[in-house]
Structure formats: structure tokens, C-alpha cells
Design a protein around this motif. Structure first.
Motif, PDB file in Angstrom:
ATOM      1  N   ARG A 416       0.814  -1.222   0.000  1.00  0.00           N
ATOM      2  CA  ARG A 416       0.000   0.000   0.000  1.00  0.00           C
ATOM      3  C   ARG A 416       0.845   1.270   0.000  1.00  0.00           C
ATOM      4  O   ARG A 416       0.522   2.237  -0.683  1.00  0.00           O
ATOM      5  CB  ARG A 416      -0.915  -0.004   1.223  1.00  0.00           C
ATOM      6  N   PHE A 417       1.934   1.289   0.789  1.00  0.00           N
ATOM      7  CA  PHE A 417       2.710   2.516   0.958  1.00  0.00           C
ATOM      8  C   PHE A 417       4.091   2.460   0.320  1.00  0.00           C
ATOM      9  O   PHE A 417       4.848   3.416   0.412  1.00  0.00           O
ATOM     10  CB  PHE A 417       2.851   2.837   2.449  1.00  0.00           C
ATOM     11  N   GLY A 418       4.427   1.334  -0.309  1.00  0.00           N
ATOM     12  CA  GLY A 418       5.688   1.238  -1.034  1.00  0.00           C
ATOM     13  C   GLY A 418       6.909   1.352  -0.143  1.00  0.00           C
ATOM     14  O   GLY A 418       6.932   0.874   0.985  1.00  0.00           O
ATOM     15  N   ILE A 419       7.940   2.011  -0.661  1.00  0.00           N
ATOM     16  CA  ILE A 419       9.229   2.083   0.010  1.00  0.00           C
ATOM     17  C   ILE A 419       9.143   2.871   1.313  1.00  0.00           C
ATOM     18  O   ILE A 419       9.884   2.605   2.264  1.00  0.00           O
ATOM     19  CB  ILE A 419      10.286   2.692  -0.947  1.00  0.00           C
ATOM     20  N   VAL A 420       8.235   3.839   1.400  1.00  0.00           N
ATOM     21  CA  VAL A 420       8.069   4.614   2.639  1.00  0.00           C
ATOM     22  C   VAL A 420       7.495   3.726   3.741  1.00  0.00           C
ATOM     23  O   VAL A 420       7.928   3.789   4.902  1.00  0.00           O
ATOM     24  CB  VAL A 420       7.183   5.847   2.401  1.00  0.00           C
ATOM     25  N   GLY A 421       6.540   2.882   3.414  1.00  0.00           N
ATOM     26  CA  GLY A 421       5.991   1.950   4.392  1.00  0.00           C
ATOM     27  C   GLY A 421       7.033   0.969   4.880  1.00  0.00           C
ATOM     28  O   GLY A 421       7.074   0.612   6.067  1.00  0.00           O
ATOM     29  N   LEU A 422       7.923   0.538   3.976  1.00  0.00           N
ATOM     30  CA  LEU A 422       8.988  -0.370   4.359  1.00  0.00           C
ATOM     31  C   LEU A 422       9.912   0.283   5.392  1.00  0.00           C
ATOM     32  O   LEU A 422      10.300  -0.336   6.391  1.00  0.00           O
ATOM     33  CB  LEU A 422       9.772  -0.769   3.115  1.00  0.00           C
ATOM     34  N   ALA A 423      10.269   1.538   5.169  1.00  0.00           N
ATOM     35  CA  ALA A 423      11.130   2.256   6.112  1.00  0.00           C
ATOM     36  C   ALA A 423      10.453   2.425   7.469  1.00  0.00           C
ATOM     37  O   ALA A 423      11.087   2.296   8.523  1.00  0.00           O
ATOM     38  CB  ALA A 423      11.499   3.621   5.526  1.00  0.00           C
ATOM     39  N   ALA A 424       9.159   2.709   7.463  1.00  0.00           N
ATOM     40  CA  ALA A 424       8.427   2.873   8.719  1.00  0.00           C
ATOM     41  C   ALA A 424       8.369   1.562   9.507  1.00  0.00           C
ATOM     42  O   ALA A 424       8.472   1.556  10.741  1.00  0.00           O
ATOM     43  CB  ALA A 424       7.014   3.375   8.433  1.00  0.00           C
ATOM     44  N   ALA A 425       8.239   0.451   8.805  1.00  0.00           N
ATOM     45  CA  ALA A 425       8.220  -0.854   9.475  1.00  0.00           C
ATOM     46  C   ALA A 425       9.550  -1.145  10.156  1.00  0.00           C
ATOM     47  O   ALA A 425       9.607  -1.699  11.259  1.00  0.00           O
ATOM     48  CB  ALA A 425       7.892  -1.956   8.465  1.00  0.00           C
ATOM     49  N   THR A 426      10.652  -0.758   9.514  1.00  0.00           N
ATOM     50  CA  THR A 426      11.975  -0.938  10.112  1.00  0.00           C
ATOM     51  C   THR A 426      12.098  -0.137  11.400  1.00  0.00           C
ATOM     52  O   THR A 426      12.615  -0.628  12.411  1.00  0.00           O
ATOM     53  CB  THR A 426      13.072  -0.504   9.123  1.00  0.00           C
TER      54      THR A 426
END
Length: 537
Positions: A416-426
Motif C-alpha cells: 500500500r505505501f511502497g518504500i516509505v511503508g517499508l522504512a516505517a516498518a523498520t
């Protein structure tokens, strides 16, 4: 405390120099390669040995090796100790370590197509990208063996409170990589193939490992460290080290393990995503590297020595002071990076092959990453509380919990949020790991928040909020200058940094967030190593 502060000042100062050179490296890399095929391929090739380095060499190996070597060197109440015992232990470890590194590196290079496929199978959809990534990864992977030996030599020196040589070694890496970028740019010419730059960079990575090993070997010899290469022997101490390394890999390396998870998900996103994530992480790594590495490196041998001597109160005091230093530096850094991310990415990275659109997306990634910045650093403060006691089970459990959480969240948010969502999960997984580590330390009475520490952190947070308000008000007033001429970029960022820094210092002073004794010790120029280490040890 004075010894800790001066050690942190030494490590942090030299690490800051390295980060500046690293920042120059990334600015050049963004402009020369941009966020394209060759850039993604090189980022993957650099991620493999670099993440293994942080995970095993500087993470698991260091946290397991330094306490055991420190005990052999300085002694435990019921153990023979001294230079001879330390030299025998280190030589036995080296004899086994060299063969493990050679075999692991050879197998990894043979299996590189499978490794790259596991991390970036979508690269096969772009003609030539997968093959380039495999080639570059094979060229860069010898760096792991070289820098692992560097990490061992650094651990030997750290146990002797000689932190400067190991802290300076990354400067050599960045200097050689900058030379590699410039060489590749010159060979490519104005309209040449970007793969030429990527190949030059990959070769520079391994050459940098040679330079670092030569430097650390000279420093160790100068410090009187005795090492000999002998026939491998699995002595009881070597077996004990091996038993500690595997769990320490997960306990100390959750951030690095998460990097592999992030890389896997990032390679499934549009081309350039991996490059943008890695460049954004470099901004996040500036305070993380300077503060986290400095504090984590400095407190581990100190904690080990106090714990082995039965001085639990002194050990808790060291961890509390390190915690306070960490929040004093990371809270304002996180706020400033989050608010000023658009200005920083535009001023430092946009240009050449790196477009304004790339810069805007990278700014969002930075904001997501820095939400976990304090947690990234605090994990490095809390983990030594376990490793100095040679207790590795708990960090393994918390690391597994955080890693599972990271994967689960990525499965939901990346689509849903792409690369920004991935960074937030980290960032969220690092925060979870930090909370779990502290909860266990608190329950075992190994480290607990005092009212004074909680009050100090609350005041630091209030001062950071004031600074954030000033930056938020000032940021849009210079919007047109962040991507302007070099002079406009420098002056606009200089004004932002100066205003933010002044606002934080004034607010922190007014709120009582600054410990004058800590500031005086951090400002003090480190003396000779034996003097700096003396009183606190």
C-alpha cells in the motif's frame, strides 16, 4: 564517567569524520549513477558484505569476543590473566577465524547467483541487471573477510581502551570509495555506460578492505598486541566464543538482519527504490553511527570489567550515563532530520542523474526511518548489558520478536505505501526491540530508570520540541534556495542548522536538560589513551 565520556568523544569524533567522507561519497554516487539499473545493482552488491560485516564482524563477533579477551587480559577473580593469556586466546581465535572466513567467502562467491536471486529475483525482469548484480557482488564480497580481521584487531585494541585506530578505519573505506567513483566517472566519460562506474566502485570496496587491514595491523603492532598464526585448535575458550557468536548475531544484529529483509522487499518495488532506501539510510546513519557506535563500543569493555569485578552499581551507572548521552544527541537529531528532510535531500543529492522527484521520495523515506533513530541507538546501549554478562538468550528472543514483527508489518504496508511503508516498518521493529530489551533488564535489576534519568530525558524531549517548532517555521521561508546554486544551498542549510542548534541549546539550558559535567567531559580533548581510560576503569 569521565573515562566513558572521553572514550565516546574519541570514537564519536573520528566516526563523525568518517560519516562526513561517507556523505561526500553518497552525494557523488547519487549524481554520477542516480537511482537506476547500475545504482541498484551496486547497492545490492555493497549491501551483502557490508551487512555481513555489521552483523558478524562488528556485531556478533565483537560483542562475544571483547568480553572474553578483556577477561583474559585483565583477569577474573578465579582466572589467570595477563598479556600471555590474552595473546594465546587471540591467536587461537585468529587461527580458526581465518579459515572460517576463507571458506565462507569462497562458498558465498560460488553461490552468489542463488544469493542474489533470493534477495532480488525481480532483477531478472530488467535485462542485464541481475547479471551485473552477481558480478559486482562477487567483486565486493572479499571485503567481508578483510574487514572481519579488521574488526578483530579493533576488538583487541578496544579491550585496551585504544579506540581511535578502529574508529578511524572507516575513513579509509570512504576515501577509497570516493576515489573509485571519480575513477569510474572519468573512465565512463559524459555519455558512457554506467556499469563502468559500478565496476570501479566494486573493485574499490575490496581495495578499501586491504587498506583498512594494513592500517589496523600497524596500529595493533604499535600498541604491543601480540598475535601469531598457528594451527587451528578448538580450545575451551574458542568453543565458548563460538557458542556465544550465533545467538549474539541475532541479539546485536537485528538492525542488520532487518536490512536483508528490507532489501528483499525493496527489490520488488520500482527500479531505483533500493538506491533511494540506501541513500536515505545514510542520512539516518549519520547520528546512528556517530552516537550509537561510539557509545556501544565504549561501554562494552567497561561494563564487562565492572561486572566481572562484581561492581554492579558502577555498571548500572555507566549504562545510565550512556543512555542519557544517547538521548541528548539522538532526540534533537531525529526531530531535525524529520522536519528538514526535504531541504537536506534537495541540497545534498539532487543534481546530475538524481532528479527532483527522486529527492522528494527520498525525503519521505528519511522521515519514516528517523522515527526509529533513538531506538536504533538505544539498542546498542542496552544490548551490552546482556553481552557483558555473557547472557545471549534474551537478546536472541527479543531480536526474533522484532524481526517477525518487521516481516509481518512489511507484508501489510509495502503493497500500500511502497518504500516509505517499508522504512516505517523498520523503525517500528527497532523500537519494539528496544522496549523488550529494557523490560528484561529492568525485571532482572540489571538496569533501571531513575527519577533523575527520566526527568532529564523529558527535558531533552521538550527542548527538541522547541527546536522542531523553530525549524518548522523557518523551513518554507527558504524553499527556493535548497535546490539553487551551491552558495544558496550552503547558506540556506547553514541558517537552518544554526537556528535549530541555537534553539535546542537555549531551550535545553532553560529546561535543565543539559548535564554540565557531561558536556564538559565531551568537550574535553581526549588525552593519551591510558589516561582517558584510567579513572573510569
Amino acid at each position: 564517567m569521565s573515562g566513558l565520556a572521553r572514550s565516546v568523544g574519541t570514537i564519536g569524533g573520528l566516526t563523525a569524520i568518517s560519516r562526513v567522507f561517507g556523505f561526500v561519497r553518497d552525494m557523488l554516487l547519487a549524481r554520477v549513477l542516480g537511482a537506476g539499473l547500475a545504482g541498484d545493482a551496486f547497492q545490492l552488491a555493497f549491501t551483502l558484505p557490508n551487512t555481513f560485516r555489521r552483523l558478524f564482524a562488528e556485531g556478533a563477533f565483537s560483542v562475544a569476543f571483547v568480553p572474553l579477551y578483556s577477561r583474559a587480559l585483565h583477569g577474573a577473580p578465579t582466572q589467570e590473566a595477563g598479556e600471555d593469556a590474552a595473546a594465546d586466546f587471540a591467536s587461537d581465535v585468529l587461527a580458526v577465524f581465518v579459515w572460517v572466513l576463507l571458506i565462507f567467502s569462497a562458498l558465498a562467491m560460488i553461490a552468489m547467483p542463488a544469493i542474489v536471486f533470493a534477495l532480488a529475483h525481480d532483477y531478472r525482469a530488467v535485462p542485464g541487471k541481475f547479471e551485473l548484480a552477481v558480478l559486482l557482488s562477487r567483486i565486493t564480497f572479499p571485503y567481508l573477510a578483510l574487514v572481519s580481521l579488521v574488526a578483530m584487531l579493533s576488538g583487541l585494541l578496544n579491550a585496551r581502551a585504544r579506540f581511535a585506530p578502529g574508529a578511524f578505519a572507516p575513513v579509509l573505506l570512504n576515501v577509497v570509495l570516493i576515489a573509485g567513483i571519480l575513477t569510474g566517472w572519468w573512465l565512463r566519460g559524459p555519455n558512457g555506460d554506467d556499469r563502468i562506474v559500478a565496476l570501479a566502485l566494486a573493485m574499490a570496496v575490496s581495495l578499501a578492505g586491504v587498506a583498512q587491514l594494513v592500517w589496523m595491523g600497524w596500529a595493533a603492532r604499535r600498541a604491543g598486541v601480540r598475535l601469531s598464526l598457528r594451527r587451528p585448535r578448538f580450545t575451551p575458550q574458542v568453543r565458548k566464543l563460538g557458542a556465544l557468536i550465533l545467538p549474539a548475531t541475532f541479539g546485536a544484529g537485528i538492525y542488520q538482519i532487518s536490512q536483508f529483509v528490507d532489501t528483499f522487499f525493496a527489490t520488488q518495488l520500482p527500479q531505483g527504490s533500493l538506491t533511494l532506501l540506501k541513500l536515505a539510510d545514510r542520512l539516518n546513519q549519520m547520528p546512528l553511527g556517530i552516537v550509537g557506535i561510539a557509545l556501544g563500543t565504549a561501554i562494552l569493555p567497561l561494563l564487562a570489567r565492572h561486572i566481572h569485578a562484581g561492581e554492579d552499581r558502577e555498571a548500572q551507572d555507566i549504562q545510565a550515563k550512556a543512555f542519557e548521552m544517547a538521548t541528548l544527541l539522538t532526540l534533537p537529531a531525529a526531530v531535525a532530520l524529520a522536519i528538514c528532510a526535504p531541504a537536506f535531500t534537495a541540497a545534498f543529492f539532487v543534481g546530475g542523474k538524481f532528479t527532483a522527484g527522486d529527492g522528494a521520495l527520498m525525503a519521505h523515506i528519511v522521515v519514516a526511518l528517523v522515527c526509529g533513530l533513538p531506538a536504533y541507538v538505544l539498542v546498542k546501549i542496552l544490548s551490552p548489558g546482556f553481552f557483558a554478562r555473557e547472557e545471549t538468550r534474551t537478546p536472541v528472543m527479543t531480536a526474533f520478536a522484532a524481526l517477525a514483527f518487521n516481516v509481518a508489518v512489511n507484508l501489510v504496508v509495502v503493497r500500500r505505501f511502497g518504500i516509505v511503508g517499508l522504512a516505517a516498518a523498520t523503525a517500528a521493529s527497532a523500537t519494539l526491540n528496544c522496549v523488550l530489551l529494557y523490560a528484561v533488564l529492568h525485571a532482572r535489576h540489571w538496569f533501571r530508570f531513575s527519577a533523575r534519568l527520566a526527568s532529564r530525558i523529558a527535558r531533552q524531549a521538550a527542548a527538541s520540541a522547541v527546536m522542531g517548532a523553530v525549524l518548522y517555521w523557518l523551513l518554507p521561508k527558504m524553499q527556493t534556495h535548497y535546490a539553487g546554486t551551491a552558495f544558496e544551498r550552503a547558506t540556506s542549510l547553514g541558517l537552518l542548522v544554526s537556528a535549530g542548534g541555537a534553539a535546542f541549546v537555549i531551550a535545553a539550558w532553560a529546561f535543565g536538560a543539559l548535564d554540565k559535567r557531561v558536556l564538559a567531559q565531551l568537550r574535553r580533548r581526549p588525552g593519551r589513551t591510558r589516561d582517558a581510560a584510567g579513572p573510569a576503569l
